[in-house]
Motif scaffolding. Sequence first.
Motif, PDB file in Angstrom:
ATOM      1  N   GLU A 264       0.813  -1.211   0.000  1.00  0.00           N
ATOM      2  CA  GLU A 264       0.000   0.000   0.000  1.00  0.00           C
ATOM      3  C   GLU A 264       0.852   1.269   0.000  1.00  0.00           C
ATOM      4  O   GLU A 264       0.381   2.330  -0.407  1.00  0.00           O
ATOM      5  CB  GLU A 264      -0.912   0.025   1.230  1.00  0.00           C
ATOM      6  N   VAL A 265       2.093   1.182   0.472  1.00  0.00           N
ATOM      7  CA  VAL A 265       2.926   2.382   0.586  1.00  0.00           C
ATOM      8  C   VAL A 265       4.019   2.461  -0.480  1.00  0.00           C
ATOM      9  O   VAL A 265       4.468   3.556  -0.820  1.00  0.00           O
ATOM     10  CB  VAL A 265       3.555   2.498   1.991  1.00  0.00           C
ATOM     11  N   VAL A 266       4.464   1.325  -1.005  1.00  0.00           N
ATOM     12  CA  VAL A 266       5.437   1.329  -2.103  1.00  0.00           C
ATOM     13  C   VAL A 266       4.945   0.336  -3.153  1.00  0.00           C
ATOM     14  O   VAL A 266       4.844  -0.862  -2.895  1.00  0.00           O
ATOM     15  CB  VAL A 266       6.852   0.924  -1.632  1.00  0.00           C
ATOM     16  N   ARG A 267       4.640   0.841  -4.334  1.00  0.00           N
ATOM     17  CA  ARG A 267       4.095  -0.004  -5.394  1.00  0.00           C
ATOM     18  C   ARG A 267       5.034   0.002  -6.592  1.00  0.00           C
ATOM     19  O   ARG A 267       5.548   1.063  -6.986  1.00  0.00           O
ATOM     20  CB  ARG A 267       2.712   0.481  -5.807  1.00  0.00           C
ATOM     21  N   SER A 268       5.254  -1.169  -7.156  1.00  0.00           N
ATOM     22  CA  SER A 268       6.148  -1.308  -8.313  1.00  0.00           C
ATOM     23  C   SER A 268       5.329  -1.519  -9.584  1.00  0.00           C
ATOM     24  O   SER A 268       4.451  -2.387  -9.624  1.00  0.00           O
ATOM     25  CB  SER A 268       7.097  -2.501  -8.113  1.00  0.00           C
ATOM     26  N   TYR A 269       5.639  -0.729 -10.602  1.00  0.00           N
ATOM     27  CA  TYR A 269       5.007  -0.855 -11.915  1.00  0.00           C
ATOM     28  C   TYR A 269       6.082  -1.282 -12.908  1.00  0.00           C
ATOM     29  O   TYR A 269       7.020  -0.511 -13.177  1.00  0.00           O
ATOM     30  CB  TYR A 269       4.392   0.474 -12.357  1.00  0.00           C
ATOM     31  N   TYR A 270       5.971  -2.482 -13.447  1.00  0.00           N
ATOM     32  CA  TYR A 270       6.962  -2.988 -14.392  1.00  0.00           C
ATOM     33  C   TYR A 270       6.621  -2.517 -15.795  1.00  0.00           C
ATOM     34  O   TYR A 270       5.473  -2.643 -16.254  1.00  0.00           O
ATOM     35  CB  TYR A 270       7.057  -4.509 -14.304  1.00  0.00           C
ATOM     36  N   VAL A 271       7.624  -1.959 -16.461  1.00  0.00           N
ATOM     37  CA  VAL A 271       7.390  -1.282 -17.729  1.00  0.00           C
ATOM     38  C   VAL A 271       6.886  -2.250 -18.794  1.00  0.00           C
ATOM     39  O   VAL A 271       6.146  -1.856 -19.709  1.00  0.00           O
ATOM     40  CB  VAL A 271       8.673  -0.554 -18.188  1.00  0.00           C
ATOM     41  N   LYS A 272       7.219  -3.526 -18.684  1.00  0.00           N
ATOM     42  CA  LYS A 272       6.697  -4.506 -19.641  1.00  0.00           C
ATOM     43  C   LYS A 272       5.175  -4.463 -19.733  1.00  0.00           C
ATOM     44  O   LYS A 272       4.589  -4.733 -20.797  1.00  0.00           O
ATOM     45  CB  LYS A 272       7.135  -5.912 -19.232  1.00  0.00           C
ATOM     46  N   ASN A 273       4.536  -4.126 -18.614  1.00  0.00           N
ATOM     47  CA  ASN A 273       3.080  -4.119 -18.585  1.00  0.00           C
ATOM     48  C   ASN A 273       2.477  -2.988 -19.407  1.00  0.00           C
ATOM     49  O   ASN A 273       1.270  -2.976 -19.654  1.00  0.00           O
ATOM     50  CB  ASN A 273       2.584  -4.021 -17.136  1.00  0.00           C
ATOM     51  N   ALA A 274       3.307  -2.029 -19.833  1.00  0.00           N
ATOM     52  CA  ALA A 274       2.795  -0.941 -20.664  1.00  0.00           C
ATOM     53  C   ALA A 274       2.348  -1.438 -22.028  1.00  0.00           C
ATOM     54  O   ALA A 274       1.591  -0.755 -22.722  1.00  0.00           O
ATOM     55  CB  ALA A 274       3.855   0.148 -20.816  1.00  0.00           C
ATOM     56  N   TYR A 275       2.811  -2.624 -22.432  1.00  0.00           N
ATOM     57  CA  TYR A 275       2.394  -3.193 -23.719  1.00  0.00           C
ATOM     58  C   TYR A 275       0.986  -3.773 -23.649  1.00  0.00           C
ATOM     59  O   TYR A 275       0.387  -4.088 -24.667  1.00  0.00           O
ATOM     60  CB  TYR A 275       3.384  -4.271 -24.162  1.00  0.00           C
ATOM     61  N   ASP A 276       0.465  -3.926 -22.429  1.00  0.00           N
ATOM     62  CA  ASP A 276      -0.898  -4.425 -22.238  1.00  0.00           C
ATOM     63  C   ASP A 276      -1.875  -3.303 -22.585  1.00  0.00           C
ATOM     64  O   ASP A 276      -1.828  -2.226 -21.996  1.00  0.00           O
ATOM     65  CB  ASP A 276      -1.063  -4.869 -20.783  1.00  0.00           C
ATOM     66  N   MET A 277      -2.787  -3.549 -23.494  1.00  0.00           N
ATOM     67  CA  MET A 277      -3.688  -2.500 -23.982  1.00  0.00           C
ATOM     68  C   MET A 277      -4.941  -2.346 -23.132  1.00  0.00           C
ATOM     69  O   MET A 277      -5.868  -1.637 -23.509  1.00  0.00           O
ATOM     70  CB  MET A 277      -4.080  -2.804 -25.437  1.00  0.00           C
TER      71      MET A 277
END
Length: 507
Positions: A264-277
């Motif tokens: 809830e306080v530190v969230r990771s967003y992996y750039v590979k997921n940007a290809y998901d439309m």
Amino acid sequence: MKKIFYGTLCCLLLYTVQSDAQNKLSQEQVELTQLRKYEQNNPSKMSMPVPGPEENEQLFGARLMRSATLLETSNPNRKLPVFVLIYGQSITGSKSFTDNVREYLEGKFPYADIRIENRSIGGFGGEQLIRPAVHDIYRACPDLIIFHVYGGENHGELETFFSNVRRYTTADIILLNHHINGSKDVIKYNKFSYDYLRYIANKYNCELVDLTRNWSRYLVDNNLSVKDLLRDNTHPNRDGNWLMVQLIGRHIRLNTLYPSNWYEVVRSYYVKNAYDMDSENPLKFHGEPWKMIGGVACGENEKGSLCLTFDGSRIDLVAGIVPEGRKMGTARILIDGKPVSRNTSLYTITRPSAGPGTWFPLVRRIEHKTVLIPEKWTLRVDAVNADSTVWTFSVYGSKTGFDGSGTSDRAFVSKSGRVVIAPDDFMFVKIKNTFKTVAKPGFESTWTVEPLYKEIYSTPLIDDAKKVYKTTIVQGLTNTLHTLEIVPAGDGIVPIEAIEVHRPPLR
């Protein structure tokens, strides 16, 4: 306790200020000198018994979920960075204590990429420490804070400190209560303080290290007197520092038996997921998608930017590791559709430098009424009255220039409004009374205004492919919804593995 502590401090330090009273002192060096002087007649023991088991050890680490996980899950193939910040007064401010902490952590967690800083100010009780904390702690981005202080319990200073730590940081906190000390061989403690620190630990989710109880037990179990672990009536000797670190260290453990709100306080967003439309995906490419190189998304030019909608106040970029031979590039950082530098609140002020013959800052806190700009500031003493009770000074900014003069007995607001000092934050008299030194005309104290952002992100130099490299590109945003856009400049590839968003728990 406070009177005993300040009396001890004054006695220990008078000898240090005679040679050149206008020089600044190193707190750690003075502490080390005093320790070596004590050890001439009281050598440290070659070995100390390991403390016995504590009650409820299975609970230890339950409030250190993030920092303990980073430390303990680091391995030869994934060395995670961990920043440990020590804060308080002289009990935690010694070089011996810092070295013990470093040795313990590096021995227990050999693969973590550990950085340790000690920003303690010896002689600053809780009532005083709350003032420079704005310079020392809230914008430092630590993963773990180790904290001890006397005082600050009667009028809310301690609670304000911990509230601010939870409002501005995502750090785990280790809170120490007080070890056993005193001039007599009697085990005693302050019950009010003991109970108050338990209250603070529970309210602000701190890992409480019960030095009071376990120090007492150690003395009894090993047939030691109170003075055997002290170099004076207050400060631990080398053996006492070792014991303190052992009692702290057993709390730093990965505890998988308890739930964690880390996500809830530190969230990771992996750039590979940007290809998901997926339309609900907060991570998207604007324009051309980035190219995949060695399994890592890499920006190449302005035709394709990476965008994230996030909720939080700080962003770290985790660099991607790509095959050698590629030229690394840079990228512009936009927040809420504008260059990050357009946000005029994203600046911090460093702690003002020390007064003469001391490590006390000459001014406890610098505030401001108008927009800051990055620059170095100097407060220069112009005059002091006959009985050394009032000082006249001027302030200068490296870009602002001369910005006004004032006296230490009144509130000061500079002509530009970029320097504001409350009367109680001038330390001239406190330094004179404690260290017997007077700031003379010409003496200077300096501080800097630094940005809390990187307008241009530069891919870090990767010298160990097994390390995780993180760069804080912005902090100090309002803790709410924002948009991030990373725009490659076209001067090389920009490999990014993930984006970490920090959202402090108290809003």
